[in-house]
Design a protein around this motif. Sequence first.
Motif, short mmCIF file in Angstrom:
data_model
loop_
_atom_site.label_atom_id
_atom_site.label_comp_id
_atom_site.label_asym_id
_atom_site.label_seq_id
_atom_site.Cartn_x
_atom_site.Cartn_y
_atom_site.Cartn_z
N HIS A 176 0.82 -1.20 0.00
CA HIS A 176 0.00 0.00 0.00
C HIS A 176 0.85 1.25 0.00
N GLN A 177 2.16 1.10 0.10
CA GLN A 177 3.06 2.23 -0.04
C GLN A 177 4.43 1.74 -0.47
N VAL A 178 5.10 2.59 -1.25
CA VAL A 178 6.40 2.25 -1.82
C VAL A 178 7.40 3.33 -1.45
N PHE A 179 8.55 2.93 -0.94
CA PHE A 179 9.63 3.85 -0.62
C PHE A 179 10.80 3.55 -1.57
N VAL A 180 11.11 4.52 -2.41
CA VAL A 180 12.14 4.33 -3.43
C VAL A 180 13.51 4.66 -2.84
N VAL A 181 14.45 3.72 -3.02
CA VAL A 181 15.84 3.90 -2.59
C VAL A 181 16.70 3.89 -3.85
N ASN A 182 17.21 5.06 -4.23
CA ASN A 182 17.91 5.16 -5.51
C ASN A 182 19.43 5.17 -5.39
N THR A 183 19.96 5.68 -4.30
CA THR A 183 21.40 5.87 -4.20
C THR A 183 22.03 4.87 -3.23
N ALA A 184 23.33 4.65 -3.43
CA ALA A 184 24.08 3.76 -2.54
C ALA A 184 24.11 4.31 -1.11
N THR A 185 24.12 5.64 -0.99
CA THR A 185 24.13 6.26 0.34
C THR A 185 22.85 5.94 1.08
N GLN A 186 21.73 6.04 0.40
CA GLN A 186 20.44 5.72 1.00
C GLN A 186 20.39 4.26 1.42
N ARG A 187 20.92 3.40 0.57
CA ARG A 187 20.91 1.97 0.87
C ARG A 187 21.77 1.66 2.09
N ASP A 188 22.89 2.31 2.21
CA ASP A 188 23.79 2.06 3.34
C ASP A 188 23.19 2.52 4.67
N GLN A 189 22.26 3.46 4.62
CA GLN A 189 21.65 3.97 5.84
C GLN A 189 20.54 3.08 6.37
N LEU A 190 20.09 2.11 5.59
CA LEU A 190 18.98 1.25 6.01
C LEU A 190 19.40 0.35 7.17
N PRO A 191 18.47 -0.01 8.05
CA PRO A 191 18.80 -0.87 9.20
C PRO A 191 19.29 -2.25 8.74
N LYS A 192 20.44 -2.67 9.29
CA LYS A 192 21.02 -3.96 8.93
C LYS A 192 21.55 -4.67 10.16
N THR A 193 21.71 -5.97 10.02
CA THR A 193 22.31 -6.76 11.09
C THR A 193 23.83 -6.71 10.95
N SER A 194 24.51 -7.35 11.89
CA SER A 194 25.97 -7.40 11.85
C SER A 194 26.47 -8.19 10.65
N THR A 195 25.60 -9.04 10.08
CA THR A 195 25.97 -9.82 8.89
C THR A 195 25.46 -9.16 7.62
N ASN A 196 25.08 -7.89 7.70
CA ASN A 196 24.69 -7.08 6.55
C ASN A 196 23.35 -7.49 5.94
N LYS A 197 22.49 -8.09 6.74
CA LYS A 197 21.14 -8.42 6.28
C LYS A 197 20.19 -7.32 6.73
N PHE A 198 19.21 -7.03 5.88
CA PHE A 198 18.26 -5.97 6.20
C PHE A 198 17.34 -6.39 7.35
N LYS A 199 17.11 -5.47 8.26
CA LYS A 199 16.23 -5.72 9.42
C LYS A 199 14.85 -5.18 9.08
N ARG A 200 14.02 -6.05 8.53
CA ARG A 200 12.69 -5.64 8.06
C ARG A 200 11.86 -5.01 9.17
N ASN A 201 12.00 -5.58 10.37
CA ASN A 201 11.13 -5.12 11.46
C ASN A 201 11.44 -3.69 11.90
N GLU A 202 12.51 -3.10 11.38
CA GLU A 202 12.83 -1.72 11.73
C GLU A 202 12.57 -0.75 10.57
N PHE A 203 12.14 -1.27 9.43
CA PHE A 203 11.95 -0.42 8.25
C PHE A 203 10.79 0.55 8.44
N ALA A 204 9.71 0.11 9.07
CA ALA A 204 8.55 0.99 9.24
C ALA A 204 8.93 2.23 10.05
#
Length: 255
Positions: A176-204
């Motif tokens: 129901h909503q889309v958040f566009v991530v276009n740049t590498a800088t934006q991608r690096d700022q996303l919540p991740k684990t110590s093994t570089n996996k995205f933490k979905r539960n923190e995206f909202a």
Amino acid sequence: MTECMPVCACEVKLDMSKVDTVGKAVCCDLKIIDVETNRACEIGEVGEVCLRGPGVTSGYLDSEDTGVDSDGWFRTGDLAFLDQDKDVFLKGRIREMIKRGGEQIILKEVDRVIELHDNVDKCVCFGVDNDFWGSEVACAVFLKDENLDLTVDELRLFLNNLNENSDKIEAYKYPHQVFVVNTATQRDQLPKTSTNKFKRNEFATFFDAQLKDTSALRALTAQDAQKKIPISQALNGLRFVVAYWVCQHHIGLFP
């Protein structure tokens, strides 16, 4: 997995019509249970993978949470289903599943379908709290070019136009909503684990995502706000007749 090795293996003569299977259980007993009720799942029904056997861990070092129940079953946190041949098909992790109106949505499955879009390089779906449905789907998409864009209406139209095949998903799984991530800088700022996996539960929280799927709630509110149906004169007349009869029955005729 570390807690049991190995878990499944494919047969020597692999059935190419079932390329998504990880094979049959080896070296341990395996069952699929409903995440909430713990009942055994039917064939084809997605649930949590549980393992039992001499090769399965009995717990974790310096931890009271063993992950093993009183019957010796270790709950893996993996979601899967069994087919008629007892082949295992992994679908994702429990923490990557949300419920919308009682329907299970495996976010990784939605990721895979959205990534079929020509402009999408990677997709990470996540849940947003919804007071009416429980949760709704939102997604972060990494596009193949920073000059591209993708709106929620365009994405839902793409999903709706997919052919009726294995790539088609039900409408209640649409974001129901889309958040566009276009740049590498934006991608690096996303919540991740110590093994570089995205933490979905923190995206909202990261995107400050607010619920959007409010159509059902608005419809109910509109119904509640409607004026009461006026009582007709005929019904008022009937009430008078019934009241008169009750008085006559208990008191008698008036003098």
